[in-house]
Design an enzyme around this catalytic site. Structure first.
Site, mmCIF file in Angstrom:
data_model
loop_
_atom_site.group_PDB
_atom_site.id
_atom_site.type_symbol
_atom_site.label_atom_id
_atom_site.label_comp_id
_atom_site.label_asym_id
_atom_site.label_seq_id
_atom_site.Cartn_x
_atom_site.Cartn_y
_atom_site.Cartn_z
ATOM 1 N N CYS A 116 80.622 -55.776 -63.799
ATOM 2 C CA CYS A 116 81.525 -55.159 -64.426
ATOM 3 C C CYS A 116 82.695 -54.527 -63.455
ATOM 4 O O CYS A 116 83.995 -54.575 -63.506
ATOM 5 C CB CYS A 116 81.246 -53.840 -65.239
ATOM 6 S SG CYS A 116 80.577 -54.590 -66.980
ATOM 7 N N HIS A 256 87.514 -49.755 -66.677
ATOM 8 C CA HIS A 256 86.806 -50.708 -67.256
ATOM 9 C C HIS A 256 86.640 -50.510 -68.602
ATOM 10 O O HIS A 256 86.334 -49.525 -69.218
ATOM 11 C CB HIS A 256 85.257 -50.915 -66.445
ATOM 12 C CG HIS A 256 84.402 -52.010 -67.404
ATOM 13 N ND1 HIS A 256 84.882 -53.177 -67.789
ATOM 14 C CD2 HIS A 256 83.263 -51.523 -67.621
ATOM 15 C CE1 HIS A 256 83.816 -53.731 -68.347
ATOM 16 N NE2 HIS A 256 82.992 -52.715 -68.310
ATOM 17 N N ASN A 286 84.683 -56.338 -74.399
ATOM 18 C CA ASN A 286 84.360 -55.890 -73.034
ATOM 19 C C ASN A 286 84.194 -57.341 -72.477
ATOM 20 O O ASN A 286 83.054 -57.998 -72.602
ATOM 21 C CB ASN A 286 83.364 -55.161 -73.268
ATOM 22 C CG ASN A 286 82.664 -54.926 -71.490
ATOM 23 O OD1 ASN A 286 82.951 -55.463 -70.932
ATOM 24 N ND2 ASN A 286 81.517 -54.140 -71.801
#
EC number: 2.3.1.-
Length: 329
Positions: A116, A256, A286
Protein backbone atom coordinates in the site's frame (compact mmCIF):
# COMPACT_ATOMS: atom_id res chain seq x y z
CA UNK A 1 22.07 24.96 -18.92
CA UNK A 2 19.40 25.46 -16.26
CA UNK A 3 20.19 24.08 -12.81
CA UNK A 4 17.67 21.51 -11.57
CA UNK A 5 16.76 22.46 -8.00
CA UNK A 6 13.73 20.25 -7.49
CA UNK A 7 11.08 18.14 -9.16
CA UNK A 8 7.48 19.09 -9.82
CA UNK A 9 4.34 17.06 -10.39
CA UNK A 10 3.53 17.93 -13.99
CA UNK A 11 0.75 15.48 -14.89
CA UNK A 12 -1.83 13.15 -13.37
CA UNK A 13 -3.79 10.15 -14.60
CA UNK A 14 -5.96 7.28 -13.41
CA UNK A 15 -7.84 4.29 -14.76
CA UNK A 16 -10.23 1.60 -13.51
CA UNK A 17 -11.61 -1.54 -15.16
CA UNK A 18 -15.06 -1.57 -16.71
CA UNK A 19 -16.86 -3.70 -14.15
CA UNK A 20 -18.35 -1.82 -11.20
CA UNK A 21 -19.17 -3.98 -8.18
CA UNK A 22 -21.63 -2.54 -5.66
CA UNK A 23 -21.71 -3.58 -2.02
CA UNK A 24 -24.96 -5.47 -2.46
CA UNK A 25 -23.23 -8.09 -4.64
CA UNK A 26 -20.62 -8.85 -1.96
CA UNK A 27 -23.05 -8.60 0.95
CA UNK A 28 -25.29 -11.15 -0.70
CA UNK A 29 -22.38 -13.52 -1.35
CA UNK A 30 -21.18 -13.27 2.27
CA UNK A 31 -24.67 -13.27 3.79
CA UNK A 32 -24.18 -9.80 5.32
CA UNK A 33 -26.97 -7.39 6.10
CA UNK A 34 -27.49 -4.49 3.70
CA UNK A 35 -25.25 -1.54 4.58
CA UNK A 36 -22.74 -3.58 6.59
CA UNK A 37 -19.77 -2.78 4.33
CA UNK A 38 -20.44 0.95 4.09
CA UNK A 39 -20.81 1.34 7.87
CA UNK A 40 -17.46 -0.30 8.57
CA UNK A 41 -15.36 0.85 5.63
CA UNK A 42 -17.01 3.81 3.91
CA UNK A 43 -17.01 1.86 0.64
CA UNK A 44 -20.08 1.92 -1.61
CA UNK A 45 -18.61 0.33 -4.73
CA UNK A 46 -15.37 -0.70 -6.35
CA UNK A 47 -14.11 -1.81 -9.78
CA UNK A 48 -12.91 -5.32 -10.60
CA UNK A 49 -11.10 -6.54 -13.67
CA UNK A 50 -12.86 -8.73 -16.19
CA UNK A 51 -11.46 -11.74 -17.99
CA UNK A 52 -8.72 -10.66 -20.36
CA UNK A 53 -7.86 -7.48 -18.45
CA UNK A 54 -4.16 -7.18 -17.60
CA UNK A 55 -2.27 -5.15 -15.04
CA UNK A 56 0.07 -3.66 -17.64
CA UNK A 57 -2.83 -2.46 -19.80
CA UNK A 58 -4.62 -0.90 -16.82
CA UNK A 59 -1.38 0.84 -15.81
CA UNK A 60 -0.82 2.04 -19.39
CA UNK A 61 -4.23 3.75 -19.46
CA UNK A 62 -3.36 5.76 -16.35
CA UNK A 63 0.14 6.47 -17.63
CA UNK A 64 -1.12 7.74 -20.98
CA UNK A 65 -3.49 10.14 -19.21
CA UNK A 66 -0.66 11.48 -17.01
CA UNK A 67 1.67 11.95 -19.99
CA UNK A 68 -1.02 13.82 -21.89
CA UNK A 69 -1.81 15.99 -18.87
CA UNK A 70 1.87 16.84 -18.45
CA UNK A 71 2.36 17.64 -22.13
CA UNK A 72 5.70 15.79 -22.05
CA UNK A 73 7.21 14.28 -25.17
CA UNK A 74 7.30 10.52 -24.55
CA UNK A 75 10.85 10.39 -25.87
CA UNK A 76 11.90 12.53 -22.90
CA UNK A 77 10.77 10.08 -20.20
CA UNK A 78 13.96 8.57 -18.81
CA UNK A 79 12.56 6.18 -16.21
CA UNK A 80 9.29 4.32 -15.63
CA UNK A 81 8.53 3.06 -12.12
CA UNK A 82 5.61 0.67 -11.56
CA UNK A 83 4.46 0.13 -7.97
CA UNK A 84 2.40 -3.05 -7.85
CA UNK A 85 1.69 -6.13 -5.77
CA UNK A 86 -0.02 -7.91 -8.66
CA UNK A 87 2.32 -7.93 -11.69
CA UNK A 88 1.25 -9.70 -14.85
CA UNK A 89 3.81 -12.43 -14.07
CA UNK A 90 6.31 -13.27 -11.32
CA UNK A 91 8.93 -13.00 -14.06
CA UNK A 92 9.57 -10.89 -16.08
CA UNK A 93 8.69 -7.56 -14.41
CA UNK A 94 5.70 -5.72 -15.83
CA UNK A 95 7.25 -2.24 -16.07
CA UNK A 96 9.14 -2.92 -19.34
CA UNK A 97 5.85 -4.03 -20.91
CA UNK A 98 4.15 -0.90 -19.54
CA UNK A 99 6.84 1.30 -21.09
CA UNK A 100 6.46 -0.60 -24.38
CA UNK A 101 2.67 -0.09 -24.38
CA UNK A 102 3.26 3.65 -23.94
CA UNK A 103 5.99 3.94 -26.56
CA UNK A 104 8.61 5.06 -24.03
CA UNK A 105 11.58 3.98 -26.12
CA UNK A 106 14.21 5.93 -24.14
CA UNK A 107 13.07 4.87 -20.68
CA UNK A 108 14.40 2.41 -18.15
CA UNK A 109 11.63 0.49 -16.38
CA UNK A 110 11.35 -1.45 -13.13
CA UNK A 111 8.70 -2.83 -10.75
CA UNK A 112 8.57 -1.90 -7.06
CA UNK A 113 6.75 -4.10 -4.56
CA UNK A 114 5.86 -1.82 -1.65
CA UNK A 115 2.27 -2.90 -1.03
CA UNK A 116 0.00 0.00 0.00
CA UNK A 117 2.99 2.33 0.48
CA UNK A 118 4.52 1.48 -2.88
CA UNK A 119 3.58 4.74 -4.57
CA UNK A 120 5.28 6.84 -1.87
CA UNK A 121 8.48 4.82 -2.19
CA UNK A 122 8.40 5.07 -5.99
CA UNK A 123 7.71 8.81 -5.79
CA UNK A 124 10.69 9.28 -3.48
CA UNK A 125 13.02 7.37 -5.80
CA UNK A 126 11.68 9.26 -8.82
CA UNK A 127 12.33 12.60 -7.11
CA UNK A 128 15.97 11.66 -6.51
CA UNK A 129 16.39 10.61 -10.14
CA UNK A 130 14.87 13.84 -11.45
CA UNK A 131 17.10 15.96 -9.22
CA UNK A 132 20.32 14.17 -10.17
CA UNK A 133 19.64 13.44 -13.85
CA UNK A 134 17.44 16.40 -14.77
CA UNK A 135 15.04 14.21 -16.78
CA UNK A 136 11.33 13.40 -16.26
CA UNK A 137 10.04 10.18 -14.70
CA UNK A 138 6.71 8.40 -15.02
CA UNK A 139 5.44 6.83 -11.79
CA UNK A 140 2.49 4.43 -12.02
CA UNK A 141 0.87 2.46 -9.21
CA UNK A 142 -1.57 -0.26 -10.25
CA UNK A 143 -3.16 -3.38 -8.83
CA UNK A 144 -5.64 -6.06 -9.79
CA UNK A 145 -6.40 -7.25 -6.28
CA UNK A 146 -9.73 -8.88 -7.20
CA UNK A 147 -7.72 -11.87 -8.43
CA UNK A 148 -6.02 -12.22 -5.04
CA UNK A 149 -9.13 -11.87 -2.86
CA UNK A 150 -10.36 -14.89 -0.94
CA UNK A 151 -14.12 -14.53 -1.56
CA UNK A 152 -14.86 -16.45 1.63
CA UNK A 153 -12.81 -14.13 3.86
CA UNK A 154 -14.86 -11.13 4.91
CA UNK A 155 -11.94 -8.99 6.12
CA UNK A 156 -10.31 -8.72 2.70
CA UNK A 157 -13.13 -9.38 0.23
CA UNK A 158 -15.11 -6.28 1.29
CA UNK A 159 -12.15 -3.92 0.91
CA UNK A 160 -10.00 -4.55 -2.09
CA UNK A 161 -10.35 -3.19 -5.60
CA UNK A 162 -8.59 -2.76 -8.95
CA UNK A 163 -7.26 0.57 -10.21
CA UNK A 164 -4.26 2.48 -11.50
CA UNK A 165 -2.96 5.98 -10.85
CA UNK A 166 -0.02 7.83 -12.38
CA UNK A 167 2.04 11.01 -12.13
CA UNK A 168 4.78 12.57 -14.19
CA UNK A 169 7.65 14.16 -12.26
CA UNK A 170 9.55 16.77 -14.25
CA UNK A 171 12.66 18.79 -13.36
CA UNK A 172 12.19 22.29 -11.97
CA UNK A 173 14.61 25.19 -11.68
CA UNK A 174 12.68 26.77 -8.84
CA UNK A 175 12.43 25.88 -5.17
CA UNK A 176 9.38 25.02 -3.12
CA UNK A 177 7.99 22.43 -5.53
CA UNK A 178 8.07 18.65 -5.58
CA UNK A 179 8.99 16.64 -2.49
CA UNK A 180 9.62 19.01 0.40
CA UNK A 181 9.70 16.38 3.11
CA UNK A 182 9.76 12.57 3.20
CA UNK A 183 9.62 10.03 6.00
CA UNK A 184 9.60 6.31 5.19
CA UNK A 185 9.36 3.49 7.71
CA UNK A 186 9.20 -0.30 7.91
CA UNK A 187 8.29 -2.59 10.80
CA UNK A 188 8.85 -6.25 10.01
CA UNK A 189 7.34 -7.33 13.33
CA UNK A 190 3.99 -7.02 11.55
CA UNK A 191 5.19 -8.94 8.49
CA UNK A 192 2.38 -11.53 8.53
CA UNK A 193 -0.58 -9.26 9.32
CA UNK A 194 -1.54 -9.03 5.62
CA UNK A 195 -0.10 -11.73 3.42
CA UNK A 196 -0.33 -14.26 0.63
CA UNK A 197 1.13 -17.42 2.15
CA UNK A 198 2.30 -19.30 -0.93
CA UNK A 199 3.79 -18.52 -4.32
CA UNK A 200 7.11 -17.06 -3.20
CA UNK A 201 10.45 -18.84 -3.01
CA UNK A 202 10.01 -19.74 0.67
CA UNK A 203 6.82 -21.64 -0.11
CA UNK A 204 6.61 -22.41 -3.83
CA UNK A 205 3.81 -24.30 -5.49
CA UNK A 206 3.57 -27.98 -4.63
CA UNK A 207 0.91 -30.58 -5.49
CA UNK A 208 -1.85 -30.73 -2.92
CA UNK A 209 -1.66 -27.09 -1.86
CA UNK A 210 -4.95 -25.38 -1.12
CA UNK A 211 -6.11 -22.62 -3.49
CA UNK A 212 -6.60 -20.37 -0.44
CA UNK A 213 -2.85 -20.40 0.20
CA UNK A 214 -2.39 -18.30 -2.92
CA UNK A 215 -4.99 -15.71 -1.91
CA UNK A 216 -4.77 -12.71 0.38
CA UNK A 217 -5.50 -13.02 4.07
CA UNK A 218 -5.68 -10.46 6.87
CA UNK A 219 -4.72 -12.10 10.15
CA UNK A 220 -5.83 -9.39 12.60
CA UNK A 221 -7.85 -6.46 11.28
CA UNK A 222 -7.85 -4.59 14.60
CA UNK A 223 -4.08 -4.69 14.86
CA UNK A 224 -3.74 -3.57 11.24
CA UNK A 225 -6.02 -0.63 12.05
CA UNK A 226 -4.14 0.52 15.15
CA UNK A 227 -0.69 0.13 13.65
CA UNK A 228 -1.68 1.85 10.39
CA UNK A 229 -3.04 4.86 12.28
CA UNK A 230 0.10 5.03 14.42
CA UNK A 231 2.42 4.68 11.42
CA UNK A 232 0.63 7.22 9.19
CA UNK A 233 0.41 9.76 12.03
CA UNK A 234 4.04 9.47 13.10
CA UNK A 235 5.49 9.61 9.59
CA UNK A 236 3.25 12.57 8.68
CA UNK A 237 4.45 14.54 11.68
CA UNK A 238 8.09 13.83 10.86
CA UNK A 239 7.68 14.71 7.16
CA UNK A 240 5.93 17.97 8.06
CA UNK A 241 8.67 18.82 10.55
CA UNK A 242 11.37 18.03 7.98
CA UNK A 243 9.71 20.30 5.41
CA UNK A 244 9.04 23.04 8.00
CA UNK A 245 5.36 23.05 7.08
CA UNK A 246 2.78 23.58 9.81
CA UNK A 247 -0.27 21.31 9.87
CA UNK A 248 -2.57 24.28 9.35
CA UNK A 249 -0.71 25.14 6.12
CA UNK A 250 -1.57 21.79 4.51
CA UNK A 251 -4.10 22.59 1.79
CA UNK A 252 -5.06 18.98 0.98
CA UNK A 253 -4.41 15.68 2.72
CA UNK A 254 -4.37 12.65 0.41
CA UNK A 255 -4.16 9.48 2.54
CA UNK A 256 -4.04 5.89 1.41
CA UNK A 257 -7.68 4.86 1.05
CA UNK A 258 -7.58 1.83 3.37
CA UNK A 259 -10.91 2.62 4.99
CA UNK A 260 -12.53 5.83 6.16
CA UNK A 261 -12.06 5.04 9.84
CA UNK A 262 -8.28 4.84 9.47
CA UNK A 263 -7.76 8.15 7.73
CA UNK A 264 -10.38 9.88 9.87
CA UNK A 265 -8.41 8.79 12.94
CA UNK A 266 -5.18 10.08 11.35
CA UNK A 267 -6.85 13.43 10.57
CA UNK A 268 -7.99 13.72 14.18
CA UNK A 269 -4.54 12.92 15.60
CA UNK A 270 -2.83 15.38 13.23
CA UNK A 271 -5.43 18.11 13.67
CA UNK A 272 -6.30 18.20 9.96
CA UNK A 273 -9.94 19.21 9.30
CA UNK A 274 -11.95 16.49 7.59
CA UNK A 275 -12.81 18.88 4.73
CA UNK A 276 -9.12 18.92 3.71
CA UNK A 277 -8.93 15.12 3.37
CA UNK A 278 -9.41 13.77 -0.15
CA UNK A 279 -11.64 10.69 -0.09
CA UNK A 280 -12.21 8.41 -3.07
CA UNK A 281 -12.77 5.16 -1.20
CA UNK A 282 -16.57 5.37 -1.42
CA UNK A 283 -16.59 4.98 -5.21
CA UNK A 284 -13.31 3.12 -5.80
CA UNK A 285 -12.52 0.99 -2.74
CA UNK A 286 -9.00 0.07 -1.64
CA UNK A 287 -6.61 -0.61 -4.53
CA UNK A 288 -3.49 -0.61 -2.33
CA UNK A 289 -0.63 1.45 -3.84
CA UNK A 290 -2.93 2.88 -6.54
CA UNK A 291 -5.22 4.77 -4.14
CA UNK A 292 -3.01 7.83 -3.61
CA UNK A 293 -2.16 8.61 -7.28
CA UNK A 294 -5.77 7.81 -8.26
CA UNK A 295 -6.95 10.27 -5.59
CA UNK A 296 -4.42 12.88 -6.72
CA UNK A 297 -5.68 12.60 -10.30
CA UNK A 298 -9.35 12.77 -9.34
CA UNK A 299 -8.97 15.74 -6.98
CA UNK A 300 -6.86 17.54 -9.61
CA UNK A 301 -9.69 17.07 -12.13
CA UNK A 302 -12.16 18.55 -9.67
CA UNK A 303 -9.90 21.47 -8.68
CA UNK A 304 -6.45 21.70 -10.21
CA UNK A 305 -3.51 22.02 -7.88
CA UNK A 306 -2.48 25.67 -7.75
CA UNK A 307 0.93 27.24 -7.30
CA UNK A 308 1.71 27.58 -3.62
CA UNK A 309 -0.40 24.63 -2.46
CA UNK A 310 1.08 22.18 0.02
CA UNK A 311 -0.22 18.60 -0.01
CA UNK A 312 0.39 15.82 2.51
CA UNK A 313 0.39 12.15 1.45
CA UNK A 314 0.49 9.23 3.91
CA UNK A 315 0.18 5.46 3.70
CA UNK A 316 0.68 2.24 5.63
CA UNK A 317 0.26 -1.34 4.55
CA UNK A 318 1.53 -4.90 4.36
CA UNK A 319 5.05 -5.55 5.47
CA UNK A 320 4.56 -3.41 7.49
CA UNK A 321 5.67 -0.48 5.34
CA UNK A 322 4.58 3.11 5.60
CA UNK A 323 5.50 6.68 4.98
CA UNK A 324 4.50 10.26 4.36
CA UNK A 325 5.43 12.86 1.74
CA UNK A 326 4.92 16.62 1.74
CA UNK A 327 4.46 18.02 -1.77
CA UNK A 328 4.81 21.59 -2.92
CA UNK A 329 3.09 22.96 -6.03
Amino acid sequence: MSIVRSSRLAGFGHSVPGRRVDNSEIETALDLESGWIERRTGILSRYWAEEGDTLSALAANAGAMALSDAGVDRAEIALTLLATSTPDHLLPPSAPLLAHHLGLTNSGAIDLAGACSGFLYALTLADGFVRTQGRPVLVVAANILSRRINPAERASSVLFADAAGAVVLSPSTGSGTGLLGVDLIADGSGYDLISIAAGGSSRPFAPGMRAEDFLMTMRDGREVFSRAVEMMTATSMRALDQSRVAVEDVSRFVPHQANTRIFSAVCEKLGIPAKKAVSTIGDYGNSSAATIPLSLSITNEERRFASGETVLLAAAGAGLTGGAVVLGF
